[in-house]
Scaffold this motif. Sequence first.
Motif, PDB file in Angstrom:
ATOM      1  N   TYR A 180       2.947   9.188  -4.077  1.00  0.00           N
ATOM      2  CA  TYR A 180       3.510  10.392  -4.243  1.00  0.00           C
ATOM      3  C   TYR A 180       4.928  10.736  -3.117  1.00  0.00           C
ATOM      4  CZ  TYR A 180       4.954  15.345  -5.342  1.00  0.00           C
ATOM      5  OH  TYR A 180       5.643  16.375  -5.682  1.00  0.00           O
ATOM      6  N   GLY A 181       4.449  10.393  -2.044  1.00  0.00           N
ATOM      7  CA  GLY A 181       5.455  10.707  -1.006  1.00  0.00           C
ATOM      8  C   GLY A 181       5.960  12.127  -1.039  1.00  0.00           C
ATOM      9  N   MET A 182       7.261  12.376  -1.239  1.00  0.00           N
ATOM     10  CA  MET A 182       7.785  13.715  -1.404  1.00  0.00           C
ATOM     11  C   MET A 182       8.219  13.766  -2.769  1.00  0.00           C
ATOM     12  SD  MET A 182      10.422  14.101   2.005  1.00  0.00           S
ATOM     13  CE  MET A 182       9.769  14.882   3.424  1.00  0.00           C
ATOM     14  N   GLY A 183       7.801  12.986  -3.693  1.00  0.00           N
ATOM     15  CA  GLY A 183       7.792  13.228  -5.035  1.00  0.00           C
ATOM     16  C   GLY A 183       9.220  12.868  -5.747  1.00  0.00           C
ATOM     17  N   PHE A 184       9.844  12.098  -4.869  1.00  0.00           N
ATOM     18  CA  PHE A 184      11.291  11.734  -5.555  1.00  0.00           C
ATOM     19  C   PHE A 184      11.138  10.706  -6.733  1.00  0.00           C
ATOM     20  CE2 PHE A 184      12.316  11.737  -0.729  1.00  0.00           C
ATOM     21  CZ  PHE A 184      12.728  13.286  -0.692  1.00  0.00           C
ATOM     22  N   THR A 185      10.309   9.699  -6.647  1.00  0.00           N
ATOM     23  CA  THR A 185      10.132   8.742  -7.928  1.00  0.00           C
ATOM     24  C   THR A 185       9.485   9.459  -9.201  1.00  0.00           C
ATOM     25  OG1 THR A 185      10.153   6.919  -6.273  1.00  0.00           O
ATOM     26  CG2 THR A 185       9.296   6.478  -8.593  1.00  0.00           C
ATOM     27  N   TYR A 186       8.744  10.347  -8.681  1.00  0.00           N
ATOM     28  CA  TYR A 186       7.983  11.051  -9.737  1.00  0.00           C
ATOM     29  C   TYR A 186       8.874  11.808 -10.583  1.00  0.00           C
ATOM     30  CZ  TYR A 186       4.586  14.221 -11.920  1.00  0.00           C
ATOM     31  OH  TYR A 186       3.655  15.071 -12.894  1.00  0.00           O
ATOM     32  N   ARG A 187       9.677  12.881  -9.870  1.00  0.00           N
ATOM     33  CA  ARG A 187      10.432  13.743 -10.531  1.00  0.00           C
ATOM     34  C   ARG A 187      11.562  12.949 -11.305  1.00  0.00           C
ATOM     35  NH1 ARG A 187       9.343  16.249  -5.815  1.00  0.00           N
ATOM     36  NH2 ARG A 187      11.303  15.717  -4.786  1.00  0.00           N
ATOM     37  N   ALA A 188      11.907  11.696 -10.603  1.00  0.00           N
ATOM     38  CA  ALA A 188      13.005  11.105 -11.424  1.00  0.00           C
ATOM     39  C   ALA A 188      12.472  10.314 -12.587  1.00  0.00           C
ATOM     40  CB  ALA A 188      13.431   9.886 -10.537  1.00  0.00           C
ATOM     41  N   LYS A 213       2.739  21.279  -2.602  1.00  0.00           N
ATOM     42  CA  LYS A 213       2.394  23.025  -2.940  1.00  0.00           C
ATOM     43  C   LYS A 213       2.928  23.970  -2.029  1.00  0.00           C
ATOM     44  CE  LYS A 213      -1.362  20.943  -5.552  1.00  0.00           C
ATOM     45  NZ  LYS A 213      -3.036  21.106  -5.769  1.00  0.00           N
ATOM     46  N   GLY A 214       3.157  23.539  -0.740  1.00  0.00           N
ATOM     47  CA  GLY A 214       3.335  24.479   0.535  1.00  0.00           C
ATOM     48  C   GLY A 214       4.641  24.484   0.996  1.00  0.00           C
ATOM     49  N   PRO A 215       4.719  23.611   2.253  1.00  0.00           N
ATOM     50  CA  PRO A 215       6.170  23.648   2.676  1.00  0.00           C
ATOM     51  C   PRO A 215       7.298  23.095   2.066  1.00  0.00           C
ATOM     52  CG  PRO A 215       4.691  22.384   4.023  1.00  0.00           C
ATOM     53  CD  PRO A 215       3.725  23.213   3.006  1.00  0.00           C
ATOM     54  N   LEU A 216       6.752  22.146   0.835  1.00  0.00           N
ATOM     55  CA  LEU A 216       7.821  21.363   0.168  1.00  0.00           C
ATOM     56  C   LEU A 216       8.014  21.996  -1.307  1.00  0.00           C
ATOM     57  CD1 LEU A 216       7.157  17.680   1.254  1.00  0.00           C
ATOM     58  CD2 LEU A 216       8.938  19.426   2.171  1.00  0.00           C
ATOM     59  N   ALA A 217       7.377  23.166  -1.610  1.00  0.00           N
ATOM     60  CA  ALA A 217       7.245  23.770  -2.968  1.00  0.00           C
ATOM     61  C   ALA A 217       8.750  23.831  -3.529  1.00  0.00           C
ATOM     62  CB  ALA A 217       6.570  24.931  -2.781  1.00  0.00           C
ATOM     63  N   LEU A 268      11.168  22.007  -3.084  1.00  0.00           N
ATOM     64  CA  LEU A 268      11.428  20.420  -3.596  1.00  0.00           C
ATOM     65  C   LEU A 268      10.646  20.074  -4.681  1.00  0.00           C
ATOM     66  CD1 LEU A 268      13.237  17.935  -2.915  1.00  0.00           C
ATOM     67  CD2 LEU A 268      11.226  17.298  -1.236  1.00  0.00           C
ATOM     68  N   THR A 269       9.570  20.565  -4.755  1.00  0.00           N
ATOM     69  CA  THR A 269       8.323  20.016  -5.826  1.00  0.00           C
ATOM     70  C   THR A 269       8.806  20.505  -7.088  1.00  0.00           C
ATOM     71  OG1 THR A 269       6.806  19.949  -3.972  1.00  0.00           O
ATOM     72  CG2 THR A 269       5.858  19.916  -6.441  1.00  0.00           C
ATOM     73  N   LEU A 288       4.568  16.152   9.104  1.00  0.00           N
ATOM     74  CA  LEU A 288       5.931  16.683   8.278  1.00  0.00           C
ATOM     75  C   LEU A 288       6.676  17.316   9.345  1.00  0.00           C
ATOM     76  CD1 LEU A 288       7.358  16.993   5.790  1.00  0.00           C
ATOM     77  CD2 LEU A 288       5.788  19.151   5.504  1.00  0.00           C
ATOM     78  N   VAL A 289       8.048  16.903   9.384  1.00  0.00           N
ATOM     79  CA  VAL A 289       8.809  17.685  10.303  1.00  0.00           C
ATOM     80  C   VAL A 289      10.125  18.321   9.542  1.00  0.00           C
ATOM     81  CG1 VAL A 289       8.284  16.541  12.343  1.00  0.00           C
ATOM     82  CG2 VAL A 289      10.479  15.801  11.021  1.00  0.00           C
ATOM     83  N   SER A 290      10.538  19.387  10.275  1.00  0.00           N
ATOM     84  CA  SER A 290      11.877  19.788   9.751  1.00  0.00           C
ATOM     85  C   SER A 290      12.943  19.505  10.453  1.00  0.00           C
ATOM     86  CB  SER A 290      11.779  21.394   9.295  1.00  0.00           C
ATOM     87  OG  SER A 290      11.548  21.921  10.614  1.00  0.00           O
ATOM     88  N   HIS A 291      14.019  19.465   9.948  1.00  0.00           N
ATOM     89  CA  HIS A 291      15.332  18.840  11.016  1.00  0.00           C
ATOM     90  C   HIS A 291      16.506  19.839  10.198  1.00  0.00           C
ATOM     91  CE1 HIS A 291      18.536  16.385  12.348  1.00  0.00           C
ATOM     92  NE2 HIS A 291      18.214  16.754  13.590  1.00  0.00           N
ATOM     93  N   GLY A 292      16.746  21.077  10.617  1.00  0.00           N
ATOM     94  CA  GLY A 292      17.750  21.867   9.781  1.00  0.00           C
ATOM     95  C   GLY A 292      17.031  22.256   8.574  1.00  0.00           C
ATOM     96  N   ARG A 293      18.113  21.949   7.450  1.00  0.00           N
ATOM     97  CA  ARG A 293      17.585  22.170   6.118  1.00  0.00           C
ATOM     98  C   ARG A 293      16.567  20.934   5.692  1.00  0.00           C
ATOM     99  NH1 ARG A 293      22.952  23.891   3.246  1.00  0.00           N
ATOM    100  NH2 ARG A 293      23.682  21.967   4.388  1.00  0.00           N
ATOM    101  N   ASP A 294      16.562  20.099   6.305  1.00  0.00           N
ATOM    102  CA  ASP A 294      15.909  18.732   5.767  1.00  0.00           C
ATOM    103  C   ASP A 294      14.533  18.706   6.355  1.00  0.00           C
ATOM    104  OD1 ASP A 294      18.078  17.102   4.312  1.00  0.00           O
ATOM    105  OD2 ASP A 294      18.898  17.311   6.371  1.00  0.00           O
ATOM    106  N   PHE A 295      13.781  17.792   5.484  1.00  0.00           N
ATOM    107  CA  PHE A 295      12.474  17.536   5.883  1.00  0.00           C
ATOM    108  C   PHE A 295      12.303  15.909   5.973  1.00  0.00           C
ATOM    109  CE2 PHE A 295      11.929  21.580   3.653  1.00  0.00           C
ATOM    110  CZ  PHE A 295      11.135  22.414   4.640  1.00  0.00           C
TER     111      PHE A 295
END
Length: 226
Positions: A68-76, A101-105, A107-108, A20-27
């Motif tokens: 699950y990935g980043m949860g895009f499909t689940y949340r949609a 639950k941590g760095p992507l909280a 987003l989650t 998992l990497v960050s690039h500015g405000r993106d993951f």
Amino acid sequence: MLPREEIATAQIPGGDTLTLVSHGRDFIIMLGRDELMGTRMQFSEEQLAQLTLERLDVPGPRLLIGGYGMGFTYRAALEHLPEGGSVIVAEVVPGILEWAKGPLADLTGESLSDPRGEVVLADVAALIDDAVDGTTPLFDAILLDVDNGPDGIVREGNERLYTRTGIARMRDALKPGGIIAIWSAAPDHKFTGRLRDAQLDVEVRTVRARPNNKGPHHTIWFARRR
């Protein structure tokens, strides 16, 4: 140019390491040098859920999501889920849920505590088998965002989902009229043929990675059980 910063790593059972990497405000989730998914291009994963639900006309649909990935499909799916519906997500990488639950909280959000959904550490093939064997109820839709599509690169065991046997198991885990929806980074005409050979009614859609009609073209198959 903004530098990429490594945030965390996660081991794929029987496979390689995700980063998992960050690039500015993106993951971004990386496998080696390959970008598997990122917050700048999530539209097609969201469309996987939304377009599937638009094609279902049943009360309280029961959905299974593979990956699950980043949860895009689940949340949609939760966002567009009709009243009485439910969603179960199978994810094989424990670290993915730790990131959620941590760095992507941010987003989650509250999705992991939504009573309409459940995210479990399991191979989606095992949950499909449970439905086929009658251990659990059949599904109205099975959505796969597993690996990068039929020509997967992440986990060797994922390939069996896209074989003739794997397709037949998914078909048999559906209620009549149910839908198998599969996301892929690229088209695959041979895979389309395998879906049709399984006596499924197949629709192939091309969706852009971003909602402004930009970014890469991704493929979604919708295969309906007769």
